[in-house]
Motif scaffolding. Structure first.
Motif, PDB file in Angstrom:
ATOM      1  N   ALA A 118      -8.551   2.051   2.332  1.00 30.73           N
ATOM      2  CA  ALA A 118      -9.125   0.784   1.816  1.00 30.73           C
ATOM      3  C   ALA A 118      -7.704  -0.352   1.934  1.00 30.73           C
ATOM      4  CB  ALA A 118      -9.420   0.934   0.248  1.00 30.73           C
ATOM      5  N   LEU A 119      -6.764   0.297   1.782  1.00 34.54           N
ATOM      6  CA  LEU A 119      -5.560  -0.738   1.944  1.00 34.54           C
ATOM      7  C   LEU A 119      -5.516  -1.676   3.105  1.00 34.54           C
ATOM      8  CD1 LEU A 119      -2.739   1.764   0.830  1.00 34.54           C
ATOM      9  CD2 LEU A 119      -3.925   0.439  -0.630  1.00 34.54           C
ATOM     10  N   THR A 120      -5.997  -1.277   4.217  1.00 31.59           N
ATOM     11  CA  THR A 120      -6.034  -2.247   5.374  1.00 31.59           C
ATOM     12  C   THR A 120      -7.340  -2.685   5.580  1.00 31.59           C
ATOM     13  OG1 THR A 120      -6.536  -0.307   6.933  1.00 31.59           O
ATOM     14  CG2 THR A 120      -4.234  -1.078   6.716  1.00 31.59           C
ATOM     15  N   ARG A 121      -8.329  -2.026   5.200  1.00 35.99           N
ATOM     16  CA  ARG A 121      -9.827  -2.543   5.403  1.00 35.99           C
ATOM     17  C   ARG A 121     -10.117  -3.462   4.025  1.00 35.99           C
ATOM     18  NH1 ARG A 121     -13.142   2.049   3.947  1.00 35.99           N
ATOM     19  NH2 ARG A 121     -12.870   1.269   1.866  1.00 35.99           N
ATOM     20  N   ASP A 122      -9.731  -3.456   2.991  1.00 33.60           N
ATOM     21  CA  ASP A 122     -10.382  -4.100   1.814  1.00 33.60           C
ATOM     22  C   ASP A 122      -8.983  -5.207   1.321  1.00 33.60           C
ATOM     23  OD1 ASP A 122     -12.478  -2.757   2.100  1.00 33.60           O
ATOM     24  OD2 ASP A 122     -12.082  -1.411   0.414  1.00 33.60           O
ATOM     25  N   TYR A 123      -8.027  -4.658   1.503  1.00 30.77           N
ATOM     26  CA  TYR A 123      -6.750  -5.438   1.030  1.00 30.77           C
ATOM     27  C   TYR A 123      -5.953  -6.133   1.991  1.00 30.77           C
ATOM     28  CZ  TYR A 123      -8.173  -3.615  -3.417  1.00 30.77           C
ATOM     29  OH  TYR A 123      -8.751  -3.350  -4.412  1.00 30.77           O
ATOM     30  N   GLY A 124      -6.208  -5.988   3.087  1.00 27.69           N
ATOM     31  CA  GLY A 124      -5.576  -6.771   4.312  1.00 27.69           C
ATOM     32  C   GLY A 124      -4.141  -6.375   4.561  1.00 27.69           C
ATOM     33  N   LEU A 125      -3.569  -5.086   4.124  1.00 33.35           N
ATOM     34  CA  LEU A 125      -2.107  -4.745   4.292  1.00 33.35           C
ATOM     35  C   LEU A 125      -2.198  -4.392   5.977  1.00 33.35           C
ATOM     36  CD1 LEU A 125      -2.182  -4.494   1.212  1.00 33.35           C
ATOM     37  CD2 LEU A 125      -0.734  -2.431   1.505  1.00 33.35           C
ATOM     38  N   THR A 126      -0.953  -4.764   6.365  1.00 34.57           N
ATOM     39  CA  THR A 126      -0.690  -4.067   7.921  1.00 34.57           C
ATOM     40  C   THR A 126      -0.833  -2.663   7.858  1.00 34.57           C
ATOM     41  OG1 THR A 126       1.585  -4.091   7.745  1.00 34.57           O
ATOM     42  CG2 THR A 126       0.497  -6.193   8.277  1.00 34.57           C
ATOM     43  N   PRO A 127      -0.932  -2.123   8.883  1.00 37.22           N
ATOM     44  CA  PRO A 127      -0.793  -0.361   9.127  1.00 37.22           C
ATOM     45  C   PRO A 127       0.675  -0.085   8.694  1.00 37.22           C
ATOM     46  CG  PRO A 127      -2.243  -1.283  10.996  1.00 37.22           C
ATOM     47  CD  PRO A 127      -1.554  -2.577  10.193  1.00 37.22           C
ATOM     48  N   GLN A 128       1.469  -0.657   8.855  1.00 36.72           N
ATOM     49  CA  GLN A 128       2.922  -0.264   8.516  1.00 36.72           C
ATOM     50  C   GLN A 128       3.066  -0.404   6.987  1.00 36.72           C
ATOM     51  OE1 GLN A 128       2.136  -2.715  10.891  1.00 36.72           O
ATOM     52  NE2 GLN A 128       2.586  -1.494  12.780  1.00 36.72           N
ATOM     53  N   ASP A 129       2.597  -1.306   6.506  1.00 38.47           N
ATOM     54  CA  ASP A 129       2.608  -1.549   4.935  1.00 38.47           C
ATOM     55  C   ASP A 129       2.037  -0.676   4.165  1.00 38.47           C
ATOM     56  OD1 ASP A 129       4.582  -3.578   5.180  1.00 38.47           O
ATOM     57  OD2 ASP A 129       3.200  -5.262   5.028  1.00 38.47           O
ATOM     58  N   ALA A 130       0.666  -0.379   4.706  1.00 39.09           N
ATOM     59  CA  ALA A 130      -0.141   0.543   4.049  1.00 39.09           C
ATOM     60  C   ALA A 130       0.506   2.060   4.134  1.00 39.09           C
ATOM     61  CB  ALA A 130      -1.531   0.682   4.757  1.00 39.09           C
ATOM     62  N   ALA A 131       0.980   2.414   5.390  1.00 44.46           N
ATOM     63  CA  ALA A 131       1.549   3.724   5.618  1.00 44.46           C
ATOM     64  C   ALA A 131       2.631   3.935   4.472  1.00 44.46           C
ATOM     65  CB  ALA A 131       2.016   4.056   6.945  1.00 44.46           C
TER      66      ALA A 131
END
Length: 578
Positions: free
Chosen positions: A556-569
């Motif tokens: 959900a971090l990238t899909r719903d909240y717009g985080l980049t894959p790096q920030d989400a990881a």
């Protein structure tokens, strides 16, 4: 009257209503009452105006403004005498909200004159009708929803009217438990009668009447001041109500909901013109329910500290087309209009008023009781011997998500708006019925993303122990998800499944019933709730907490909240280190 005496009298009225509710809960037979608190009590003045209520069920108390007067006028005030109790549940003849909610109304006499009325209302776990639990939406008319009780005297001179009592109880599926519910509501009325009569004898009937009048005027004055703070203007909104899933030939088109709100000075008017006609299936609202939904919304968006009584409603006017889904005509069925359509009306009003009061509205919520109902014969001989009951019915209201607010996340796993009874405890379900609750959990990602996240829904999974039983689900938002406010994302929709081995049957939110057998598994999951504000603005620390708590998944971090894959990881690594 001096202010100290007035406050003592006013507070005594509210304390009386609370004590009446406690008396009901301590003596009722239905778990939905004694455990879930699906019951209400209130005090009315001699002119049948609501002057005090408990912190109970809003849908019962708002509609009682109409049903109490209807009950007394149907019997005739001059016919009443001490020890009388009027019973009613009829939406059309008694002004009720739906038939499972049964109202008792008792006059309070002092020195031969009526000084007040007291009211108790409780949700009976079965009132007869088409299916166990009396809560299916797939009904042709109101007669299929259970026994209709117009306003009649159930107690005369503090003695039950036995023939009438027998007719009512024997039209339910568990008369022994219903008798306990009847006696609990009668006990609540007696408690209220004694307390109000004692107040009147101590201070005098005239002082009691004056305190009631002042309480009504005080709440009206505060409400007018609160309404004055809303910007003048006209505010409109529209939405769609999901139809009942019926057999071939039933309506399949959504029913339009429309409202125009006109705020001018210290008054506010709600016009539901353009709302669709009443429909097939029990999702129609009697006028009492629409009035209650409207009054509730005004109270919620203005000042929750204003003492609740009928004075709060004086600045509010309502127009609802007769024969519409928000003011249905006989014999339209109504059982879920009270619990599922009513919250949709509230969400509609919040949508309309959002531009005027952005800081007071919330994202759309789960909007329903989401009740799961089971009914059948108990195969456990030891429990049957202990309880004396072969038939066992279970009605379990569920908890979904509440919409996010301007400065806070939504609430997880909660009943919202006008139906705030609690879910039945797992222990009571398993002790009193052939059901095992295998899961009761919050469901990740069901709250809409936003700067403030919508509340998560909960999930319950039951394993059936009945040899054979009916299962009925009654819910809302099976098609249309609860939307967010000001850029917030929508929450999840309703989900219900019956699993029989490898086979899975998907149960619609508003449909018929399923026959279940021992070993079957039933999953019931209400809708979630909408978020508030742009999800990309959500604070990183809050997202970290969401991950730790299991409220959102890494996806959900990238899909719903717009985080980049790096920030989400990176956020996931940080959460995993705790």
């Amino acid at each position: 009257m001096d202010i100290v005496t007035y406050e003592i009298l006013r507070s005594s009225l509210y304390a009386t209503a609370r004590e009446m509710k406690l008396a009901m809960m301590r003596t009722a037979g239905s778990p939905i009452v004694h455990s879930g608190g699906d019951a209400s009590a209130a005090v009315f003045d001699a002119e049948m105006q609501l002057v005090a209520q408990g912190n109970d069920i809003p849908t019962m108390l708002g509609s009682a403004v109409i049903s109490t007067r209807a009950s007394v006028e149907a019997i005739g005030r001059d016919r009443l005498r001490p020890g009388d109790v009027i019973v009613s549940n009829d939406v059309y003849l008694g002004g009720g909200n739906h038939q499972p909610d049964v109202q008792f109304t008792r006059p309070v006499f002092v020195d031969g004159a009526i000084v007040a009325f007291v009211m108790t209302r409780g949700h009976w776990s079965d009132i007869g009708g088409q299916l166990p639990g009396s809560y299916t939406t797939q009904t042709w008319d109101v007669f299929a929803e259970g026994i209709r009780i117009p306003p009649v005297l159930l107690y005369r001179d503090d003695r039950p009217v036995e023939d009438l009592m027998t007719i009512i109880l024997q039209n339910t599926r568990d008369p022994a438990v219903r008798l306990l519910d009847v006696q609990s509501q009668y006990a609540g009325c007696v408690v209220g009668d004694r307390r109000i009569a004692a107040i009147a004898r101590r201070h005098g009937p005239a002082a009691l009447a004056e305190a009631m009048r002042r309480a009504l005027d005080h709440s009206e004055r505060l409400m007018r001041e609160a309404i004055r703070a809303i910007p003048d203007g006209t505010y409109e909104a529209e939405d769609e109500l999901e139809p009942v899933s019926g057999p071939p030939g039933w309506p399949t088109a959504p029913i339009p909901l429309r409202v125009k709100v006109t705020k001018a000075g210290e008054s506010i008017h709600f016009d539901y013109a353009g709302t669709g006609a009443q429909t097939r299936g029990g999702i129609n609202c009697p006028l009492s329910v629409t009035c209650n939904s409207t009054w509730f919304t005004v109270k919620a968006i203005t000042d929750v500290t204003i003492p609740i009584n009928q004075g709060c409603y004086r600045p509010v006017t309502i127009a609802a087309p007769e024969g519409s889904v928000v003011n249905c005509s006989f014999p339209a069925p109504v059982v879920a209009g009270n619990t599922e359509t009513s919250p949709r009306i509230i969400d509609l009003l919040l949508k309309a008023l959002a531009p005027a009061m952005p800081d007071r509205v919330v994202g759309q919520s789960n909007c329903g009781a989401f009740s799961g109902l089971f009914g059948g014969m108990d195969p456990d001989e030891a429990r049957v011997a202990a309880t004396g009951r072969r038939y066992v019915g279970v009605i379990d209201p569920h908890a979904g998500g509440m919409g996010a607010r301007a400065t806070k996340d939504g609430v997880n796993g909660v009943r919202v708006y006008v139906g705030n009874a609690g879910s039945t405890s797992v222990e009571i379900i398993e002790q009193t019925s052939p059901l095992t609750v295998e899961e009761w959990s919050l469901v990740p990602d069901t709250g809409g993303a936003g700067e403030w996240r919508g509340g998560l829904t909960s999930r319950r999974v039951y394993r059936v122990g009945y040899g054979e039983a009916t299962f009925t689900a009654c819910g809302e938002r099976g098609i249309h998800p609860p939307l967010g406010q000001f850029g917030g994302a929508a929450g999840s929709t309703f989900v219900c499944e019956v699993r029989r081995g490898e086979a899975v049957t998907h149960v619609p939110a508003k449909g018929s019933h399923e026959i279940v057998h021992a070993g079957d598994v039933v999953l019931l999951q209400p809708a979630g709730a909408g978020g508030y504000g742009d999800p990309r603005r959500r604070d990183r620390a809050r997202l970290l907490d969401d991950l730790k708590d299991g409220y959102v998944t890494p996806e959900a971090l990238t899909r719903d909240y717009g985080l980049t894959p790096q920030d989400a990881a990176a956020l996931c690594v940080e959460a995993a280190d705790v």
